[in-house]
Design a protein around this motif. Structure first.
Motif, PDB file in Angstrom:
ATOM      1  N   UNK A  71       0.891  -1.097   0.010  1.00  0.00           N
ATOM      2  CA  UNK A  71      -0.083  -0.105  -0.021  1.00  0.00           C
ATOM      3  C   UNK A  71       1.026   1.333   0.124  1.00  0.00           C
ATOM      4  N   UNK A  72       1.898   1.282   0.635  1.00  0.00           N
ATOM      5  CA  UNK A  72       2.781   2.579   0.766  1.00  0.00           C
ATOM      6  C   UNK A  72       3.431   2.637  -0.414  1.00  0.00           C
ATOM      7  N   UNK A  73       4.185   1.707  -1.085  1.00  0.00           N
ATOM      8  CA  UNK A  73       4.777   1.567  -2.524  1.00  0.00           C
ATOM      9  C   UNK A  73       3.816   2.338  -3.400  1.00  0.00           C
ATOM     10  N   UNK A  74       2.630   1.932  -3.595  1.00  0.00           N
ATOM     11  CA  UNK A  74       1.575   2.515  -4.616  1.00  0.00           C
ATOM     12  C   UNK A  74       0.754   3.632  -4.115  1.00  0.00           C
ATOM     13  N   UNK A  75       1.003   3.996  -2.687  1.00  0.00           N
ATOM     14  CA  UNK A  75       0.428   5.143  -2.214  1.00  0.00           C
ATOM     15  C   UNK A  75      -1.168   5.005  -2.042  1.00  0.00           C
ATOM     16  N   UNK A  76      -1.651   4.046  -1.856  1.00  0.00           N
ATOM     17  CA  UNK A  76      -2.971   3.731  -1.814  1.00  0.00           C
ATOM     18  C   UNK A  76      -3.377   2.840  -0.525  1.00  0.00           C
ATOM     19  N   UNK A  77      -4.630   3.046   0.115  1.00  0.00           N
ATOM     20  CA  UNK A  77      -5.121   2.137   1.175  1.00  0.00           C
ATOM     21  C   UNK A  77      -5.019   0.464   0.421  1.00  0.00           C
ATOM     22  N   UNK A  78      -4.853  -0.148   1.744  1.00  0.00           N
ATOM     23  CA  UNK A  78      -4.992  -1.704   1.288  1.00  0.00           C
ATOM     24  C   UNK A  78      -6.335  -1.896   0.641  1.00  0.00           C
ATOM     25  N   UNK A  79      -7.482  -1.341   1.100  1.00  0.00           N
ATOM     26  CA  UNK A  79      -8.693  -1.646   0.543  1.00  0.00           C
ATOM     27  C   UNK A  79      -8.690  -1.684  -0.978  1.00  0.00           C
ATOM     28  N   UNK A  80      -8.169  -0.063  -1.424  1.00  0.00           N
ATOM     29  CA  UNK A  80      -8.040   0.035  -2.843  1.00  0.00           C
ATOM     30  C   UNK A  80      -7.330  -0.981  -3.799  1.00  0.00           C
ATOM     31  N   UNK A  81      -6.341  -1.931  -2.998  1.00  0.00           N
ATOM     32  CA  UNK A  81      -5.563  -2.931  -3.594  1.00  0.00           C
ATOM     33  C   UNK A  81      -6.072  -4.274  -3.510  1.00  0.00           C
ATOM     34  N   UNK A  82      -6.551  -4.629  -2.259  1.00  0.00           N
ATOM     35  CA  UNK A  82      -6.797  -5.976  -2.023  1.00  0.00           C
ATOM     36  C   UNK A  82      -8.531  -5.930  -1.773  1.00  0.00           C
ATOM     37  N   UNK A  83      -9.130  -7.091  -2.473  1.00  0.00           N
ATOM     38  CA  UNK A  83     -10.562  -7.330  -2.162  1.00  0.00           C
ATOM     39  C   UNK A  83     -10.685  -8.680  -1.759  1.00  0.00           C
ATOM     40  N   UNK A  84     -11.221  -8.905  -0.484  1.00  0.00           N
ATOM     41  CA  UNK A  84     -11.202 -10.460  -0.176  1.00  0.00           C
ATOM     42  C   UNK A  84     -12.553 -10.934  -0.603  1.00  0.00           C
ATOM     43  N   UNK A  85     -13.666  -9.904  -1.221  1.00  0.00           N
ATOM     44  CA  UNK A  85     -14.999 -10.429  -1.898  1.00  0.00           C
ATOM     45  C   UNK A  85     -15.948 -10.550  -0.903  1.00  0.00           C
ATOM     46  N   UNK A  86     -15.842 -10.138   0.412  1.00  0.00           N
ATOM     47  CA  UNK A  86     -16.791 -10.124   1.485  1.00  0.00           C
ATOM     48  C   UNK A  86     -17.415  -8.881   1.372  1.00  0.00           C
ATOM     49  N   UNK A  87     -18.673  -9.046   0.788  1.00  0.00           N
ATOM     50  CA  UNK A  87     -19.569  -7.810   0.495  1.00  0.00           C
ATOM     51  C   UNK A  87     -20.413  -7.614   1.877  1.00  0.00           C
ATOM     52  N   UNK A  88     -20.464  -8.239   2.975  1.00  0.00           N
ATOM     53  CA  UNK A  88     -20.989  -7.943   3.858  1.00  0.00           C
ATOM     54  C   UNK A  88     -20.660  -6.982   4.930  1.00  0.00           C
ATOM     55  N   UNK A  89     -18.930  -7.078   4.898  1.00  0.00           N
ATOM     56  CA  UNK A  89     -18.474  -5.795   5.459  1.00  0.00           C
ATOM     57  C   UNK A  89     -18.979  -4.367   5.235  1.00  0.00           C
ATOM     58  N   UNK A  90     -19.023  -4.234   4.002  1.00  0.00           N
ATOM     59  CA  UNK A  90     -19.558  -2.924   3.389  1.00  0.00           C
ATOM     60  C   UNK A  90     -20.950  -2.712   3.742  1.00  0.00           C
ATOM     61  N   UNK A  91     -21.931  -3.743   3.661  1.00  0.00           N
ATOM     62  CA  UNK A  91     -23.265  -3.802   4.003  1.00  0.00           C
ATOM     63  C   UNK A  91     -23.535  -3.164   5.344  1.00  0.00           C
ATOM     64  N   UNK A  92     -22.670  -3.294   6.376  1.00  0.00           N
ATOM     65  CA  UNK A  92     -22.758  -2.832   7.932  1.00  0.00           C
ATOM     66  C   UNK A  92     -22.773  -1.492   7.953  1.00  0.00           C
TER      67      UNK A  92
END
Length: 70
Positions: free
Chosen positions: A49-70
């Motif tokens: 994330x630091x190398x690409x100057x992004x948040x971890x969530x912008x790079x990796x997706x675990x496919x767990x849509x429930x976390x964003x539904x809360x």
């Protein structure tokens, strides 16, 4: 785990070896990460994330849509 590593790397014109060198890992690790065969440790995810100057969530997706539904 899905990720955008190949796209981010290509946007910068970096080879897999260049990214591996910046992260302090082997090229094989980068290949495995890009193909989704290997999930990074938390410290490695933060380095990426630091190398690409992004948040971890912008790079990796675990496919767990429930976390964003809360």
């Amino acid at each position: 785990m899905r990720n955008t590593l190949p796209d981010l790397r290509r946007e910068r014109g970096w080879s897999q070896q260049h990214l591996a060198d910046r992260l302090g890992v082997s090229r094989q690790t980068v290949i495995s990460l890009e193909r989704g065969r290997f999930d990074p440790s938390l410290p490695l995810a933060f380095r990426i994330a630091r190398v690409f100057e992004r948040c971890i969530e912008e790079i990796f997706d675990d496919g767990d849509d429930q976390a964003s539904a809360s």
